[in-house]
Design an enzyme around this catalytic site. Structure first.
Site, PDB file in Angstrom:
ATOM      1  N   ARG A 176       0.659  -1.055  -0.084  1.00  0.00           N
ATOM      2  CA  ARG A 176      -0.008   0.187  -0.043  1.00  0.00           C
ATOM      3  C   ARG A 176       0.706   1.262  -0.031  1.00  0.00           C
ATOM      4  O   ARG A 176       0.643   2.181  -0.628  1.00  0.00           O
ATOM      5  CB  ARG A 176      -0.804  -0.163   1.140  1.00  0.00           C
ATOM      6  CG  ARG A 176      -2.023  -0.750   1.085  1.00  0.00           C
ATOM      7  CD  ARG A 176      -2.996  -0.732   2.114  1.00  0.00           C
ATOM      8  NE  ARG A 176      -2.907  -1.372   3.164  1.00  0.00           N
ATOM      9  CZ  ARG A 176      -3.162  -2.774   3.622  1.00  0.00           C
ATOM     10  NH1 ARG A 176      -3.602  -3.455   2.789  1.00  0.00           N
ATOM     11  NH2 ARG A 176      -2.515  -3.017   4.973  1.00  0.00           N
ATOM     12  N   PHE A 192     -10.291  -7.253  -6.210  1.00  0.00           N
ATOM     13  CA  PHE A 192     -10.503  -7.931  -4.879  1.00  0.00           C
ATOM     14  C   PHE A 192     -10.178  -7.055  -3.567  1.00  0.00           C
ATOM     15  O   PHE A 192      -9.171  -7.282  -3.023  1.00  0.00           O
ATOM     16  CB  PHE A 192      -9.250  -9.186  -4.796  1.00  0.00           C
ATOM     17  CG  PHE A 192      -9.527 -10.164  -5.946  1.00  0.00           C
ATOM     18  CD1 PHE A 192     -10.601 -11.289  -5.939  1.00  0.00           C
ATOM     19  CD2 PHE A 192      -8.897 -10.205  -7.362  1.00  0.00           C
ATOM     20  CE1 PHE A 192     -10.795 -12.086  -7.144  1.00  0.00           C
ATOM     21  CE2 PHE A 192      -8.970 -10.805  -8.294  1.00  0.00           C
ATOM     22  CZ  PHE A 192     -10.218 -11.979  -8.187  1.00  0.00           C
ATOM     23  N   SER A 215     -16.735  -8.899  -4.316  1.00  0.00           N
ATOM     24  CA  SER A 215     -17.958  -9.824  -4.130  1.00  0.00           C
ATOM     25  C   SER A 215     -18.853  -9.730  -2.971  1.00  0.00           C
ATOM     26  O   SER A 215     -19.375 -10.417  -2.740  1.00  0.00           O
ATOM     27  CB  SER A 215     -17.927 -10.909  -4.863  1.00  0.00           C
ATOM     28  OG  SER A 215     -17.067 -11.974  -3.989  1.00  0.00           O
ATOM     29  N   ASP A 264      -5.361  -8.597  -6.065  1.00  0.00           N
ATOM     30  CA  ASP A 264      -4.869  -9.487  -4.853  1.00  0.00           C
ATOM     31  C   ASP A 264      -6.069 -10.219  -4.419  1.00  0.00           C
ATOM     32  O   ASP A 264      -6.812 -10.090  -3.435  1.00  0.00           O
ATOM     33  CB  ASP A 264      -4.810  -8.269  -3.700  1.00  0.00           C
ATOM     34  CG  ASP A 264      -4.183  -8.702  -2.196  1.00  0.00           C
ATOM     35  OD1 ASP A 264      -3.587  -9.763  -2.491  1.00  0.00           O
ATOM     36  OD2 ASP A 264      -4.635  -8.174  -1.228  1.00  0.00           O
ATOM     37  N   CYS A 304      -1.462 -15.131  -2.465  1.00  0.00           N
ATOM     38  CA  CYS A 304      -0.977 -15.614  -1.033  1.00  0.00           C
ATOM     39  C   CYS A 304      -1.441 -16.787  -0.957  1.00  0.00           C
ATOM     40  O   CYS A 304      -1.518 -17.641   0.077  1.00  0.00           O
ATOM     41  CB  CYS A 304      -2.123 -14.622  -0.066  1.00  0.00           C
ATOM     42  SG  CYS A 304      -3.815 -14.908  -0.546  1.00  0.00           S
TER      43      CYS A 304
HETATM   44  N1  SAH Z   1      -6.607  -6.413  -1.147  1.00  0.00           N
HETATM   45  C1  SAH Z   1      -7.194  -6.724  -0.008  1.00  0.00           C
HETATM   46  C2  SAH Z   1      -7.412  -8.001   0.578  1.00  0.00           C
HETATM   47  C3  SAH Z   1      -8.053  -8.717  -0.558  1.00  0.00           C
HETATM   48  S1  SAH Z   1      -8.771 -10.411   0.211  1.00  0.00           S
HETATM   49  C4  SAH Z   1      -6.788  -5.788   1.126  1.00  0.00           C
HETATM   50  O1  SAH Z   1      -5.547  -5.304   0.899  1.00  0.00           O
HETATM   51  O2  SAH Z   1      -7.305  -5.530   2.097  1.00  0.00           O
HETATM   52  C5  SAH Z   1      -9.678 -11.144  -1.309  1.00  0.00           C
HETATM   53  C6  SAH Z   1     -10.764 -10.389  -1.411  1.00  0.00           C
HETATM   54  O3  SAH Z   1     -11.429 -10.938  -2.610  1.00  0.00           O
HETATM   55  C7  SAH Z   1     -12.143 -10.690  -0.305  1.00  0.00           C
HETATM   56  O4  SAH Z   1     -12.632  -9.357  -0.220  1.00  0.00           O
HETATM   57  C8  SAH Z   1     -13.161 -11.607  -1.265  1.00  0.00           C
HETATM   58  O5  SAH Z   1     -14.448 -10.971  -0.634  1.00  0.00           O
HETATM   59  C9  SAH Z   1     -12.775 -11.106  -2.468  1.00  0.00           C
HETATM   60  N2  SAH Z   1     -13.202 -12.088  -3.412  1.00  0.00           N
HETATM   61  C10 SAH Z   1     -12.949 -13.643  -3.610  1.00  0.00           C
HETATM   62  N3  SAH Z   1     -13.375 -13.970  -4.804  1.00  0.00           N
HETATM   63  C11 SAH Z   1     -14.000 -13.067  -5.482  1.00  0.00           C
HETATM   64  C12 SAH Z   1     -14.480 -12.951  -6.745  1.00  0.00           C
HETATM   65  N4  SAH Z   1     -14.567 -14.095  -7.767  1.00  0.00           N
HETATM   66  N5  SAH Z   1     -14.850 -11.592  -7.183  1.00  0.00           N
HETATM   67  C13 SAH Z   1     -14.797 -10.806  -6.484  1.00  0.00           C
HETATM   68  N6  SAH Z   1     -14.084 -10.669  -5.305  1.00  0.00           N
HETATM   69  C14 SAH Z   1     -14.052 -11.732  -4.837  1.00  0.00           C
END
Ligand code: SAH
Length: 361
Positions: A176, A192, A215, A264, A304
């Protein structure tokens, strides 16, 4: 094997019966014993206090200023296998990730209170569920419980009641910070996004717009709140409740371009049998994301999944760029920050891979 493991302690002996190590016993786990000591010391309240104090001393040296949210104890990396402690301002979340450490809960909790002195301590037990193949966090809706904290001077809220992980992704702090530094004048697409922490950093760094795609409606509601907490711009259309794969296909079809894209996703591979499918998922999402990056723009792509190592991930990203017919240079790698130490004995602890890539102008 001897004894019934009721005290949670596993003693490992060599072929001649001589003691080698003591650890936490988890009967249903693939890893039956996680080792805490090799000198005969019993894992007990005194040892927990010592290990936590050493972990605290490391944090005092590596957590950046104006930052009150950090990983305070990182499992094997702090010689505390199965124990995670995240501090969010006055609140701390202790997560016990193995059945063995759950048995020691009272002593671990007491040591956390003594060493870190949080105003509020939340304990999450995720070990037995995980060992027996259930989802780590119960699906029941907990009460809304938000813990405020600072990261590099920015105000965030960890959803410690019902959120993912312990409520926030502290491991992405350094990514970040880098995004913030690269953001002036740029438009950022945050895939994500969870609670939009990358977008907050980007807007604070001078991005002209940041869009979060996730999502989870609950995560996006908190993303909106994060903008307000930091007095940053937020348009209703900055928060997109969608499946990222579908959302990306639409954006590609529309010929959209973004100056910086963050990708991510959650761990696509949770067990060995998932790795092939996960590789396809990473390739697809990266191919689509790369197509959207404008010439001279940036892509931060992350994995991850511990089962997808840095080498394999880079190969997947390379084949995505070939399919996208897009030329990118790898400029930096950045995983979790120094508050997530990794034991050399347990390199599996290094799960987060982040690749910073710049598209050829
Ligand atoms: N980048 C974020 C952490 C991401 S965690 C940060 O720094 O805080 C992964 C995220 O992906 C979660 O919030 C989950 O709700 C979302 N997610 C998982 N599968 C998904 C999909 N197919 N489409 C959209 N979001 C998704």
């Amino acid at each position: 094997m001897e004894g019934d493991g009721a005290d949670g302690i596993a003693e490992v002996v060599d072929a001649a019966g001589r003691p080698l190590a003591l650890g936490a016993y988890s009967s249903d786990s693939q890893i039956v014993a996680r080792l805490w000591s090799f000198d005969g010391r019993l894992p007990d309240a005194g040892l927990f206090r010592e290990r936590f104090a050493a972990a605290r001393a490391l944090r005092a040296e590596v957590v950046p200023p104006q930052t009150t949210g950090y990983r305070a104890v990182n499992s094997e990396g702090d010689l505390c296998p199965g124990v995670l402690l995240d501090v969010y301002g006055e609140t701390a979340v202790l997560e016990l990730t193995t059945a063995g450490t759950e048995i020691w809960r009272a002593d671990l909790e007491a040591a956390a209170r003594e060493v870190f002195a949080p105003v509020k301590l939340i304990v999450r037990e995720t070990g037995i569920r995980r060992d027996s193949g259930q989802s780590p966090i119960p699906d029941t809706k907990s009460e809304i419980d938000l813990a405020p904290f600072l990261e590099n001077g920015l105000r965030y809220l960890a959803d410690v009641g019902a959120g993912q992980k312990t409520g926030f992704f502290l491991d992405q702090r350094d990514n970040r910070a880098r995004l913030r530094a690269l953001s002036p004048g740029r438009r950022v697409l945050n895939l994500f996004s969870y609670t939009g922490a990358f977008s907050v950093a980007a807007l604070a760094g001078g991005a002209t717009r940041a869009v979060d795609v996730d999502s989870s409606a609950a995560a996006l509601a908190l993303a909106r709140r994060h903008r307000a907490e930091n007095a940053l711009s937020a348009d209703g259309s900055d928060f997109v409740d969608a499946d990222v794969f579908e959302d990306l296909r639409r954006r590609v079809a529309e010929g959209q371009r973004w100056d910086a894209v963050v990708c991510d996703p959650p761990a696509f591979a949770k067990k060995k049998a998932d790795v092939d499918r996960a590789a396809r998922g990473y390739k697809d999402v990266n191919r689509l994301a790369m197509t959207l990056v404008s010439p001279g723009g940036w892509l931060l792509t992350c994995s991850c999944s511990g089962l997808v190592d840095a080498d394999l991930f880079q190969k997947i990203v390379f084949s995505a760029s070939a399919e996208a017919r897009a030329s990118f240079a790898l400029v930096a790698r950045q995983g979790a920050g120094p508050d997530h130490p990794v034991s050399l004995d347990c390199p599996e602890g290094e799960y987060l891979k982040g690749m910073w890539m710049r598209r050829a102008p």
